[in-house]
Design a protein around this motif. Structure first.
Motif, mmCIF file in Angstrom:
data_model
loop_
_atom_site.group_PDB
_atom_site.id
_atom_site.type_symbol
_atom_site.label_atom_id
_atom_site.label_comp_id
_atom_site.label_asym_id
_atom_site.label_seq_id
_atom_site.Cartn_x
_atom_site.Cartn_y
_atom_site.Cartn_z
ATOM 1 N N UNK A 12 2.200 62.631 -24.806
ATOM 2 C CA UNK A 12 3.053 63.045 -25.928
ATOM 3 C C UNK A 12 3.431 64.525 -25.806
ATOM 4 N N UNK A 33 3.722 66.239 -23.152
ATOM 5 C CA UNK A 33 4.716 66.380 -22.077
ATOM 6 C C UNK A 33 6.101 65.982 -22.595
ATOM 7 N N UNK A 34 6.153 64.891 -23.377
ATOM 8 C CA UNK A 34 7.436 64.459 -23.958
ATOM 9 C C UNK A 34 8.031 65.559 -24.825
ATOM 10 N N UNK A 35 7.185 66.133 -25.678
ATOM 11 C CA UNK A 35 7.674 67.172 -26.595
ATOM 12 C C UNK A 35 8.203 68.370 -25.799
ATOM 13 N N UNK A 73 9.212 68.513 -22.730
ATOM 14 C CA UNK A 73 10.434 68.177 -21.988
ATOM 15 C C UNK A 73 11.653 68.207 -22.909
ATOM 16 N N UNK A 74 11.489 67.666 -24.125
ATOM 17 C CA UNK A 74 12.614 67.677 -25.073
ATOM 18 C C UNK A 74 12.986 69.104 -25.466
ATOM 19 N N UNK A 81 12.487 71.763 -23.714
ATOM 20 C CA UNK A 81 13.101 72.428 -22.559
ATOM 21 C C UNK A 81 14.568 72.007 -22.405
ATOM 22 N N UNK A 116 4.629 73.792 -34.680
ATOM 23 C CA UNK A 116 4.342 72.438 -34.198
ATOM 24 C C UNK A 116 3.020 71.919 -34.763
#
Lengths: 354, 110
Positions: free
Chosen positions: A36, A38-40, A42-43, A45, A78
């Protein structure tokens, strides 16, 4: 491209990475899984890059990055948003990651514990002669000796296990901390000190039995040096393998702080020095060989002996320094080459001397 | 900000994210922009992206990466059948709540 241009080109990227790392640390503290996080990141970025592309095109400056980051939520937001969206509230102690990173206390505890073994080991073998009159009982230990036996001695005897376990724990903690903890070198030292000592003892025992059955020339100083070289080589290989495995971040690309441009430059410099020292050492080895040959013709000249000793000392110092610097800059191909060549040359020299 | 606003918003964000994706896939920043356009929601990226990540983790959304003209690949989110079912369930509940609250508020006015 010059070094300055490289540095300038990396700086905007470094600012973005620092921002993403801060978010990752806050999310780690809030208990979010690695996938999760990593997903955050990446978004976030993607959003930063799109905002930058609109603002500055293909070559954003540091000022552009700063302006874009200023428009975004601070990393601490966050943690709050996780609570707002129904996630668990991180404890105050867990919000710590936004604070500066700290040295691993577990690694320090392991390093403090380790010497107790050597103290305990020494005290076991240190006997004090006590005069006992005929017919009387020998005096027992004093109260403070009992206290020491129950504390220092006990702690010292279990230190090999304790230090090793603390080292392994601290390695795991540092790898999972996403940059909040550092001190990996000490953690690896804790984890490997006693296992390597045990391994060296095994090697010494094995070699001793082999040398004892071999030719007479194999025993003595030459045999000892060969044994020493073998132990050093085995230890170095184990340390290198463990260090490489431990230094790898556990959390993927955003789990740990990214290496800054300054760190990269420093590593490249160390690698160059390592290789230069290694090659310099090889040249010195040639000088050593030449001097030794000259001594063969006139061994009475003391000045040659002193010259030879200095050359050997310089050669050994060069190879050790090259190996250490090469390991420190292992991720650089030059550093890797410096460390490996230095190790091979040092071992070969020791074997030749032996 | 008034203290009750975050409480009211709590839980609504997930419904809004699923609602944005009802008619097709979208990438994170795109979802954020659509939600930001809704007046009064005042939603920012620190709220949306963690929810997207959680919904993807719960298999309510699928992810697909596609090249972007600027920067890293865009990651497109799409509703799964499970996500669609969750959206319908939440939307129905939201309608019930709205009706009940409207009745109460209008009753108070009268």
């Amino acid at each position: 491209m010059t070094d300055e241009a490289n540095h300038a080109g990396n700086e905007p990227r470094a600012r973005i990475d620092a921002y993403l790392d801060a978010i990752d640390r806050v999310l780690t503290a809030s208990g979010m899984s690695r996938a999760e996080r990593r997903n955050v990141c990446d978004d976030v970025e993607t959003q930063i890059q799109e905002m930058l592309a609109r603002r500055a095109g293909d070559a954003p400056s540091v000022a552009d990055v700063e302006a874009v980051l200023a428009k975004l939520d601070p990393p601490e937001a966050y943690a709050a948003s996780r609570t707002e969206s129904g996630e668990s509230q991180p404890a105050a102690s867990e919000v710590g990651p936004v604070l500066p990173a700290r040295f691993s206390r577990t690694a320090i505890a392991g390093a403090v514990w380790a010497p107790l073994f050597f103290i305990a080991f020494t005290t076991i073998y240190v006997a004090r002669r006590v005069a006992v009159e005929p017919g009387s009982q020998p005096p027992g230990p004093a109260w403070w000796q009992y206290v020491l036996m129950l504390t220092l001695l006990a702690a010292g005897l279990v230190a090999p296990f304790g230090t090793t376990v603390l080292g392994i724990i601290s390695i795991a903690q540092i790898r999972q901390s996403a940059g909040r903890l550092y001190g990996m070198a000490l953690a690896v030292f804790d984890a490997l000190l006693f296992p390597l000592l045990a391994l060296d003892v095994l090697i010494v025992k094995r070699w001793s039995s082999v040398l004892a059955n071999g030719p007479a020339s194999a025993t003595g100083a030459a045999g000892g040096r060969t044994l020493l070289a073998t132990c050093a080589l085995v230890d170095a290989i184990v340390i290198l393998l463990v260090w490489r495995a431990a230094a790898r971040p556990a959390g993927g690309t955003v789990a740990g702080p990214k290496e800054s441009a300054a760190d990269q430059e420093k590593r490249a410099l160390l690698a160059k020095i390592a290789l230069a020292l290694c090659l310099g050492g090889i040249l010195l080895a040639g000088l050593v060989a030449g001097t030794a040959r000259a001594l063969g013709h006139d061994p009475e000249q003391a000045v040659y002996v002193l010259f030879l000793a200095c050359q050997i000392a310089a050669f050994v110092a060069c190879q050790i320094a090259a190996f250490v610097l090469g390991v420190m800059s292992w991720r650089d191909p030059l550093g890797k080459a410096g460390a490996v060549i230095a190790a091979i040359v040092a071992v070969a020299a020791l074997l030749l001397v032996a | 900000m008034r203290t009750w606003v975050p409480q009211l918003r709590k839980g609504l964000v997930e419904l809004c994210v699923l609602g944005v994706l009802r008619h097709g896939e979208a990438y994170g920043y795109e979802i954020l922009q659509r939600m930001s356009a809704a007046e009064g929601l005042a939603i920012t990226e620190s709220t949306v992206y963690p929810i997207l990540a959680r919904l993807a983790d719960e298999k309510l959304l699928t992810l697909r990466a596609a090249p972007s003209p600027s920067g890293p690949p865009r990651r497109y989110y799409r509703l799964t059948p499970l996500g669609l079912a969750r959206l319908r369930e939440m939307a129905a509940y939201w309608n019930e709540i709205c009706t009940a609250v409207n009745h109460l508020v209008e009753g108070e006015k009268k």
